[in-house]
Design a protein around this motif. Structure first.
Motif, PDB file in Angstrom:
ATOM      1  N   SER A  98       2.161 -55.827 -45.317  1.00 39.38           N
ATOM      2  CA  SER A  98       2.645 -55.867 -46.486  1.00 39.38           C
ATOM      3  C   SER A  98       2.158 -54.844 -47.409  1.00 39.38           C
ATOM      4  O   SER A  98       2.976 -54.311 -48.340  1.00 39.38           O
ATOM      5  CB  SER A  98       2.199 -57.354 -47.310  1.00 39.38           C
ATOM      6  OG  SER A  98       3.133 -58.395 -46.335  1.00 39.38           O
ATOM      7  N   THR A  99       0.832 -54.546 -47.257  1.00 35.39           N
ATOM      8  CA  THR A  99       0.148 -53.410 -47.957  1.00 35.39           C
ATOM      9  C   THR A  99       0.809 -52.020 -47.553  1.00 35.39           C
ATOM     10  O   THR A  99       1.180 -51.247 -48.640  1.00 35.39           O
ATOM     11  CB  THR A  99      -1.185 -53.337 -47.759  1.00 35.39           C
ATOM     12  OG1 THR A  99      -1.836 -54.641 -48.003  1.00 35.39           O
ATOM     13  CG2 THR A  99      -1.736 -52.218 -48.248  1.00 35.39           C
ATOM     14  N   ALA A 102       4.258 -51.806 -49.395  1.00 38.40           N
ATOM     15  CA  ALA A 102       3.894 -51.391 -50.658  1.00 38.40           C
ATOM     16  C   ALA A 102       3.684 -49.955 -50.869  1.00 38.40           C
ATOM     17  O   ALA A 102       4.122 -49.215 -51.839  1.00 38.40           O
ATOM     18  CB  ALA A 102       3.231 -52.462 -51.295  1.00 38.40           C
ATOM     19  N   SER A 106       5.821 -47.409 -53.097  1.00 39.53           N
ATOM     20  CA  SER A 106       5.118 -46.707 -54.369  1.00 39.53           C
ATOM     21  C   SER A 106       5.437 -45.397 -54.388  1.00 39.53           C
ATOM     22  O   SER A 106       5.788 -44.617 -55.058  1.00 39.53           O
ATOM     23  CB  SER A 106       3.577 -47.101 -54.439  1.00 39.53           C
ATOM     24  OG  SER A 106       3.059 -46.710 -55.441  1.00 39.53           O
ATOM     25  N   ALA A 138      -2.331 -46.577 -57.256  1.00 39.08           N
ATOM     26  CA  ALA A 138      -3.070 -47.805 -56.642  1.00 39.08           C
ATOM     27  C   ALA A 138      -4.106 -48.564 -57.924  1.00 39.08           C
ATOM     28  O   ALA A 138      -4.360 -47.782 -58.936  1.00 39.08           O
ATOM     29  CB  ALA A 138      -4.075 -47.253 -55.505  1.00 39.08           C
ATOM     30  N   ARG A 139      -4.335 -49.823 -57.755  1.00 35.57           N
ATOM     31  CA  ARG A 139      -5.454 -50.342 -58.802  1.00 35.57           C
ATOM     32  C   ARG A 139      -6.606 -50.487 -57.770  1.00 35.57           C
ATOM     33  O   ARG A 139      -6.524 -51.244 -56.621  1.00 35.57           O
ATOM     34  CB  ARG A 139      -4.647 -51.542 -59.068  1.00 35.57           C
ATOM     35  CG  ARG A 139      -5.656 -52.448 -60.011  1.00 35.57           C
ATOM     36  CD  ARG A 139      -5.075 -53.492 -60.442  1.00 35.57           C
ATOM     37  NE  ARG A 139      -5.717 -54.459 -61.167  1.00 35.57           N
ATOM     38  CZ  ARG A 139      -5.864 -55.867 -61.255  1.00 35.57           C
ATOM     39  NH1 ARG A 139      -5.037 -56.156 -60.315  1.00 35.57           N
ATOM     40  NH2 ARG A 139      -6.819 -56.690 -61.901  1.00 35.57           N
ATOM     41  N   ALA A 157      -7.197 -52.780 -54.405  1.00 33.25           N
ATOM     42  CA  ALA A 157      -6.980 -54.351 -55.061  1.00 33.25           C
ATOM     43  C   ALA A 157      -5.602 -54.541 -54.745  1.00 33.25           C
ATOM     44  O   ALA A 157      -5.150 -55.523 -54.323  1.00 33.25           O
ATOM     45  CB  ALA A 157      -7.458 -54.348 -56.739  1.00 33.25           C
ATOM     46  N   ASN A 158      -4.629 -53.578 -55.091  1.00 30.53           N
ATOM     47  CA  ASN A 158      -3.328 -53.922 -54.925  1.00 30.53           C
ATOM     48  C   ASN A 158      -2.401 -52.252 -55.250  1.00 30.53           C
ATOM     49  O   ASN A 158      -2.938 -51.338 -55.702  1.00 30.53           O
ATOM     50  CB  ASN A 158      -2.737 -54.745 -55.791  1.00 30.53           C
ATOM     51  CG  ASN A 158      -2.649 -54.486 -57.346  1.00 30.53           C
ATOM     52  OD1 ASN A 158      -3.714 -54.819 -57.971  1.00 30.53           O
ATOM     53  ND2 ASN A 158      -1.745 -53.990 -57.928  1.00 30.53           N
ATOM     54  N   VAL A 159      -1.366 -52.157 -54.478  1.00 31.54           N
ATOM     55  CA  VAL A 159      -0.703 -50.900 -54.692  1.00 31.54           C
ATOM     56  C   VAL A 159       0.304 -51.136 -55.876  1.00 31.54           C
ATOM     57  O   VAL A 159       0.776 -52.326 -55.911  1.00 31.54           O
ATOM     58  CB  VAL A 159       0.131 -50.828 -53.370  1.00 31.54           C
ATOM     59  CG1 VAL A 159       1.218 -49.594 -53.805  1.00 31.54           C
ATOM     60  CG2 VAL A 159      -0.569 -50.500 -52.191  1.00 31.54           C
ATOM     61  N   GLU A 164       6.427 -51.680 -62.348  1.00 33.91           N
ATOM     62  CA  GLU A 164       5.354 -52.123 -63.064  1.00 33.91           C
ATOM     63  C   GLU A 164       4.725 -51.197 -64.207  1.00 33.91           C
ATOM     64  O   GLU A 164       5.007 -49.985 -64.055  1.00 33.91           O
ATOM     65  CB  GLU A 164       4.166 -52.171 -62.086  1.00 33.91           C
ATOM     66  CG  GLU A 164       4.505 -53.555 -61.036  1.00 33.91           C
ATOM     67  CD  GLU A 164       3.032 -53.659 -60.125  1.00 33.91           C
ATOM     68  OE1 GLU A 164       2.069 -53.332 -60.317  1.00 33.91           O
ATOM     69  OE2 GLU A 164       3.485 -53.861 -58.918  1.00 33.91           O
TER      70      GLU A 164
END
Length: 233
Positions: A98-99, A102, A106, A138-139, A157-159, A164
């Motif tokens: 999933s990452t 993403a 992105s 990225a975060r 932390a997340n893409v 967003e």
């Protein structure tokens, strides 16, 4: 004679963390661990866990734009082995997959809800090696150490995805207001042995050795292309 006027500013002290919740455009570099993956292009790419049967992708992330440019952090992604879900599949691999999806969305400015044939084709890769060098928004979080003998670490932390609020500015390398994660100290996890649970190959996969999204048209924010630099060079 050496002219030092054009030298870059010195890097931050070794071990200084990127602030929790920082948004940054990063480049992912894969550090080969000598273990073969399940595809020919991933020969010697993976790293074996020292405590389980898990095989991982050892990744280095470098901030490529903005005030924190050149700062780094590191993270492993399980791609085989480890704990199983109720379907008998690798929990770690499902999370990593999933990452990785993403990251591609992105990097290319793809709407994550776009399930058109063209978008799906861009998400098909011949091996994890083809993710080497990808750039995305990225975060970054600070993950507290499990005990006092270890140090806190930066992690992904997340893409950040197209659509967003922070995406466009992050990809342009601009300063974005941090959104702290405030993560709790992680707990040591026990990994159960299992066999790899790789996704089956798609019948529409592109020719081996090619990067499937290399010919994608780069999205743009003004004059700034948001596609990964390694596709535009």
């Amino acid at each position: 004679m050496y002219d030092l006027n054009d030298a870059q500013p010195q890097m931050a002290p070794l071990g200084e963390l990127i602030p929790d919740g920082t948004f940054a455009r990063v480049k992912m570099t894969i550090r080969p661990g000598g273990v073969n993956g399940s595809t020919p292009v991933d020969a010697g790419l993976l790293k074996a866990s020292q405590s389980s049967d898990a095989k991982m992708l050892d990744c280095e992330f470098t901030v490529v734009a903005g005030p924190l440019a050149r700062r780094k952090f590191w993270q492993n992604f399980t791609v085989a082995g480890g704990k199983l879900d109720e379907k008998g599949q690798s929990k770690g691999w499902n999370i990593s997959k999933s990452t990785f999806r993403a990251m591609v969305d992105s990097a290319l400015g793809l709407d994550p809800k776009d399930e058109s044939p063209a978008a799906k084709q861009k998400r098909v890769i011949q091996g994890l090696k083809q993710l080497d060098g990808i750039e995305f928004a990225a975060r970054v979080m600070v993950e507290p150490a499990a005990s006092a003998q270890y140090k806190d670490q930066n992690k992904l932390a997340n893409v950040v995805l197209p659509g967003e609020t922070q995406y466009a500015a992050t990809m342009r390398g601009e300063s974005v207001q941090p959104d702290p994660v405030n993560a709790k100290p992680r707990k040591a996890a026990e990994a159960a042995p299992q066999s790899p649970a790789w996704a089956s190959a798609s019948s529409t996969a592109p020719a081996p050795g090619t990067v499937p999204w290399a010919n994608a048209a780069a999205a743009s924010q003004g004059a700034q292309a948001v596609g990964p630099a390694w596709l535009n060079g």
